[in-house]
Scaffold this active site. Structure first.
Site, mmCIF file in Angstrom:
data_model
loop_
_atom_site.group_PDB
_atom_site.id
_atom_site.type_symbol
_atom_site.label_atom_id
_atom_site.label_comp_id
_atom_site.label_asym_id
_atom_site.label_seq_id
_atom_site.Cartn_x
_atom_site.Cartn_y
_atom_site.Cartn_z
ATOM 1 C CG HIS A 17 -1.991 1.034 1.198
ATOM 2 N ND1 HIS A 17 -3.217 0.872 1.789
ATOM 3 C CD2 HIS A 17 -2.038 2.262 0.628
ATOM 4 C CE1 HIS A 17 -3.961 1.939 1.590
ATOM 5 N NE2 HIS A 17 -3.260 2.806 0.893
ATOM 6 C CG HIS B 120 -1.139 6.618 -1.934
ATOM 7 N ND1 HIS B 120 -2.311 6.480 -2.644
ATOM 8 C CD2 HIS B 120 -1.380 6.101 -0.703
ATOM 9 C CE1 HIS B 120 -3.229 5.909 -1.864
ATOM 10 N NE2 HIS B 120 -2.688 5.667 -0.678
ATOM 11 C CG ASN C 170 -9.533 9.072 6.132
ATOM 12 O OD1 ASN C 170 -9.872 8.425 7.123
ATOM 13 N ND2 ASN C 170 -10.360 9.346 5.148
ATOM 14 C CG ASP D 31 -2.118 4.897 3.591
ATOM 15 O OD1 ASP D 31 -2.072 5.138 2.368
ATOM 16 O OD2 ASP D 31 -3.000 5.363 4.341
#
Lengths: 324, 427
Positions: free
Chosen positions: B63, B65, B280, B307
Site C-alpha cells: 500500500h 501512493h 485517514n 500507506d
C-alpha cells in the site's frame, strides 16, 4: 506603578482560553473594569495604543465582533485597518500565511483574526511576530466572547467560582461553548451543556462537563444559562429535524424559566433567533444580560489589546488617569 | 550475467524457513543460490560484509501512493521507488488514485514502464476497481490484470456501493486477485481527525471508529457471500478488529493491514493543529493502538503496510481543515515498527520480518518474502540496533511530510538488493 501579579501570564497572543490560569483570566477581567467607564464618557478615548497599527482580518462575516473590536481599538487610540475576505487577495487564492506575511511586511503590531477554520488563529500566531487575537476560529474558540460572558456573569452574580453555568444548544459547532468551558472551569465554575445528543460533541465529559438532554433539567440545575444561536444550516444538514421542534423541545421560554428554583441569569452571544432557541419574553426580560454582554465586550477587548501591547493588570487605571 | 555475490557474517532472519542465526547468503544469477554457514565465495564473487546486520527477505509494502501520473510535485515513480529501497522494501504495490487514475491497461503499462526505468524497487500496479474511481462501473479487470495489475482498489475513496462491492468480490475470483478496500462509510465521514475529546477540544470535525467498522462489517458479509478475497486497508479502530476476528473464525478469504503510525501514534499528536498528523483513517486512541497491535501479533491483522502518502510542504502548511490527509511512510516504516513492536518486547525481529515480508508475499501470492534457494535475491540488510533520528530532509521521497521528524527510531537499512543487485547502500 503597579507590578504585574506573578501568576498573571498572557503570552504574545490570545488564541484561546484553554490552558490559561484562573489568575490570568481574572487579571484580564480586572483590567476590563476601568475600561468600562471610558465608553460612558463624552470623549471615549484613552490613547494607550497611540501609534499602534492593528489589522482586523475577517474571513467570515461578522458584525458584532468586528465592530466591538474596532471600537475597542479606536477608543485606545490605535490605527486600524479592516480586511474582509470579500474584495481582498484572499479571493485570489492567497494563502493565510502569505496574507499574514504581507501584513507583517507593512509593520503592523497586532492582528485580530476571524476565520472559518479551527486552528487558524494559532496557525497565524505561530508564524508572525505580531500579537494575534482570536476573534473566532471555526468551531474552536472565541476567547474574547468567553471573557465578556464571564465579566457579565461576575457583574451580575458577584463571582464566578462555584457558579453552575449551562451552555445550551449547538455545542458541536460552537466556539463560544469551548471558550466558556475552558474559561469558566479555570475560574472554578461548574459547567454543563444541554441540547439534543446530535449537537453535543463526543468526549465532552472528559473535559469535566456535565450533560443534559432535557432543558428542564438544565434549568433546575443552573445559576446561569448561556444560550447559543441555532443556525438554520443545522436543520438543513440533518442534525435536527426542524427549528420549530427545536423550540418546542429545547427553547428557553418564560414558562420553562419560571420553574427555575432561583433567578437564572440568561446570556446569549447573539445574534438571536427569537422564537427558536430563546423567546422574546426571556431575551428582553429581567433575567437577561444580553445587552450588558455587548457593552462588556468592548471593555474586555480593550483590556486584551492593552495587555498584549505590554500593559500590566492594574496599570489600566493609571493609564486612564494620565490621559484624562 | 552478474558476478556472484556472497553476503557474509550476517544474522540471517528468514521466517519462511525458520531461520534466525549467523549464516552466509550466496547469490547467483539474480537468485538465492545457498544459505548456510561458512560458504566459500566462488571465483570472481563480490563479497559483502554483513556482520552486525540482519539479512532478511526484502520487505514488501502492498500500500503506497507514488502519485505518478498527475501528482509529480509530491512524488514520482522514480523518487518513490528509491524511497522504498532506502526503507528496505524490494516490492511495493502502487495505489491507482492518481490523476488520471490507473483504470485502463495503458495506464497500468505506464506505471510498469516508469518503474522499470527507475531501477528502484519492484513496483506493481494496483488497478482502479471502478472507472475513474467513481464507484459506479467496474473497470475491465481482466485487461488490467493482463497488463500487470496485481489487485484492484478505489483507495483514497471507499467502494461505497454495496452492489458494486459484491460484484467486485465475485468478478475478481476469475483472476485470483484481491479487492483492497479503504473501509469508510462515507455517510459517517466528513471529519478531519479522530472523533473524541481531542477533536472536541480543538473544534475539529471527527471521524468516528464506526465510519471504518461499519464498512469492514459490511465487507466481511460480502466476503462470506461471495468467497472473494477482501483485503482491508489500514485498520485503525478496535471495533474493526472484532469484525476481522469473526472473518478469521469463519475461515473467510479476508486479510488486512495496519500502518506503522497506527501502531504507535494517537490523536493527541494532532494538538496544536499539527497537519503532519492528519491522516485517514485518523490516528486514534491508546485503546485502539493496543487493539490493532495485539491483532497484528495474533494474526487477526495479517501484515504491516505503510500507506506511504507523500504531500508537499505547501499542501501541509495550511489550516488543518484544508491540509490533505497522509503520512510519508516508506523510509520510516521499519524503524517505527521496530520501535513500536520489537524494542517494546511485543514481538521478535523474526516475527516483524514475517509481518513485513513473508506474510505479504503469502497472502497476496507473490514470489519473494523468502530466502529459499531459487527465489529472487530480494534482500534487505539492516542494523537492528542502530538508533537514528528522523530527519525528513534526508528522505529520498520527494516529500517530507511526517509527524515523527526528530523521533529516534531503532533499526536502520544499510543495503537493499533487488534480483541480486545492490540498489541501495547507505553512505
Amino acid at each position: 506603578m503597579s507590578q504585574p501579579r506573578p501568576e498573571f501570564e498572557l503570552g504574545k497572543d490570545l488564541v484561546g482560553l484553554e490552558g490559561l490560569s484562573g489568575e490570568t483570566i481574572t487579571g484580564i477581567l480586572d483590567t476590563a473594569e476601568p475600561f468600562k467607564e471610558i465608553s460612558e464618557r463624552a470623549i471615549k478615548k484613552v490613547p494607550v495604543l497611540r501609534g499602534k497599527t492593528i489589522v482586523n482580518l475577517f474571513y467570515e462575516p461578522s458584525t458584532r465582533t468586528r465592530i466591538s473590536f474596532e471600537f475597542a481599538e479606536k477608543r485606545l487610540g490605535a490605527d486600524t485597518v479592516n480586511i474582509s475576505s470579500v474584495g481582498s487577495s484572499v479571493v485570489k487564492g492567497e494563502t493565510l500565511v502569505d496574507t499574514a506575511r504581507n501584513l507583517e511586511a507593512m509593520r503592523i503590531d497586532m492582528v485580530v483574526i476571524r476565520h472559518p477554520s479551527s486552528g487558524a488563529a494559532r496557525f497565524l500566531a505561530d508564524r508572525i511576530p505580531s500579537n494575534v487575537i482570536n476573534g473566532g476560529d471555526g468551531q474552536h474558540e472565541h476567547p474574547t466572547q468567553g471573557l465578556l460572558d464571564m465579566l457579565t456573569l461576575r457583574d451580575r452574580l458577584g463571582r464566578i467560582e462555584g457558579l453552575k453555568v449551562c451552555i445550551v444548544g449547538d455545542i458541536v459547532h460552537s466556539r463560544v461553548a469551548r471558550s466558556n468551558i475552558f474559561g469558566l472551569q479555570a475560574l472554578g465554575a461548574e459547567v454543563a451543556v444541554c441540547g439534543p445528543r446530535s449537537l453535543i460533541p463526543y468526549g465532552i465529559e472528559q473535559l469535566g462537563v456535565q450533560t443534559f438532554y432535557h432543558i428542564e433539567d438544565a434549568i433546575q440545575w443552573a445559576d446561569a444559562l448561556n444560550i447559543l444561536r441555532l443556525q438554520l444550516e443545522r436543520m438543513e444538514t440533518g442534525f435536527i429535524p426542524s427549528l420549530r421542534e427545536y423550540n418546542r423541545v429545547f427553547g428557553v421560554t418564560r414558562a420553562r424559566l419560571e420553574k427555575a428554583p432561583r433567578d437564572t441569569v440568561v446570556l446569549h452571544p447573539g445574534p438571536m433567533n427569537r422564537g427558536v432557541e430563546i423567546d422574546s419574553a426571556v431575551a428582553d426580560g429581567p433575567q437577561s444580560v444580553i445587552l450588558p454582554q455587548v457593552t462588556n465586550g468592548v471593555a474586555v477587548r480593550m483590556a486584551v489589546l492593552y495587555l498584549l501591547a505590554g500593559g500590566v493588570p492594574g496599570g489600566a487605571e493609571a493609564a486612564k488617569q494620565e490621559s484624562a | 550475467m552478474n558476478r556472484p555475490m556472497l553476503l557474509t557474517g550476517g544474522r540471517v532472519v528468514d521466517p519462511s524457513q525458520g531461520l534466525d542465526g549467523p549464516a552466509d547468503v550466496l547469490i547467483r544469477d539474480e537468485s538465492i543460490a545457498a544459505v548456510g554457514n561458512d560458504l566459500s565465495a566462488p571465483e570472481g564473487a563480490e563479497v559483502v560484509d554483513a556482520s552486525g546486520m540482519v539479512v532478511a527477505p526484502g520487505l514488501i509494502d502492498v500500500h503506497v501512493h507514488l502519485r505518478e501520473p498527475g501528482g509529480e510535485h509530491k512524488e514520482t515513480i522514480h523518487t518513490g521507488s528509491h524511497a522504498a529501497l532506502a526503507g528496505g522494501f524490494t516490492t511495493v504495490w502502487a495505489m491507482p488514485n492518481t490523476d488520471p487514475p490507473i483504470d485502463d491497461p495503458a495506464a497500468v503499462g505506464y506505471v510498469r514502464l516508469a518503474a522499470r526505468a527507475a531501477r528502484g524497487t519492484r513496483v506493481m500496479p494496483i488497478g482502479a476497481a471502478s472507472i475513474g474511481q467513481r464507484g459506479e462501473r467496474m473497470t475491465e479487470i481482466g485487461e488490467l490484470v493482463k497488463a500487470g495489475a496485481v489487485a484492484v482498489s478505489d483507495d483514497g475513496a471507499p467502494v461505497w456501493d454495496t452492489g458494486l462491492m459484491r460484484r467486485l468480490l465475485e468478478y475478481t475470483q476469475t483472476f485470483g486477485i484481491p479487492v483492497l478496500q479503504h473501509a469508510e462509510d462515507t455517510a459517517l465521514a466528513g471529519g478531519v481527525m479522530n472523533e473524541g475529546v481531542v477533536a472536541t477540544a480543538l473544534g475539529l470535525r471527527g471521524l468516528p471508529n464506526a465510519a471504518e467498522t461499519c464498512m469492514v462489517a459490511r465487507d466481511v458479509q460480502l466476503a462470506e457471500l461471495t468467497g472473494g478475497h477482501l483485503h482491508v486497508c489500514h485498520v485503525s479502530a478496535r471495533q474493526s478488529v472484532e469484525q476481522l476476528r469473526l472473518a478469521k473464525e469463519k475461515g473467510l478469504a479476508v486479510t488486512s493491514e495496519v500502518t506503522p503510525h497506527h501502531l504507535i501514534l494517537t490523536d493527541e499528536i494532532c494538538r496544536g493543529y499539527n497537519t503532519e498528523a492528519k491522516v485517514n483513517p485518523p490516528l486514534r486512541t491508546e485503546e485502539d493502538v493496543e487493539a490493532v497491535t495485539q491483532a497484528l501479533i495474533d494474526g487477526l491483522i495479517d501484515i504491516i503496510a505503510s500507506d506511504h502518502a507523500p504531500h508537499t510542504y505547501e499542501e501541509k502548511e495550511q489550516e488543518f481543515d484544508y491540509a490533505p490527509f497522509g503520512i510519508n511512510g516508506l523510509e520510516t516504516a521499519l524503524g517505527l515498527s521496530m520501535r513500536a513492536l520489537v524494542v517494546t518486547g511485543r514481538i521478535s525481529v523474526s516475527r516483524l520480518i514475517e509481518r513485513m515480508s513473508c506474510d505479504p508475499a503469502r497472502i497476496m501470492g507473490l514470489e519473494g518474502g523468502t530466502l529459499r534457494t531459487g527465489s529472487p535475491a530480494d534482500i534487505v540488510v539492516f542494523d537492528p540496533d542502530e538508533r537514528w533520528t528522523v530527519d525528513p530532509t534526508d528522505f529520498r521521497s520527494r516529500s517530507r511530510n511526517t509527524p515523527i521528524a526528530g523521533w529516534e527510531l531503532v533499526g536502520r537499512v544499510h543495503r537493499t538488493l533487488v534480483s541480486g543487485e545492490i540498489r541501495f547502500t547507505r553512505e
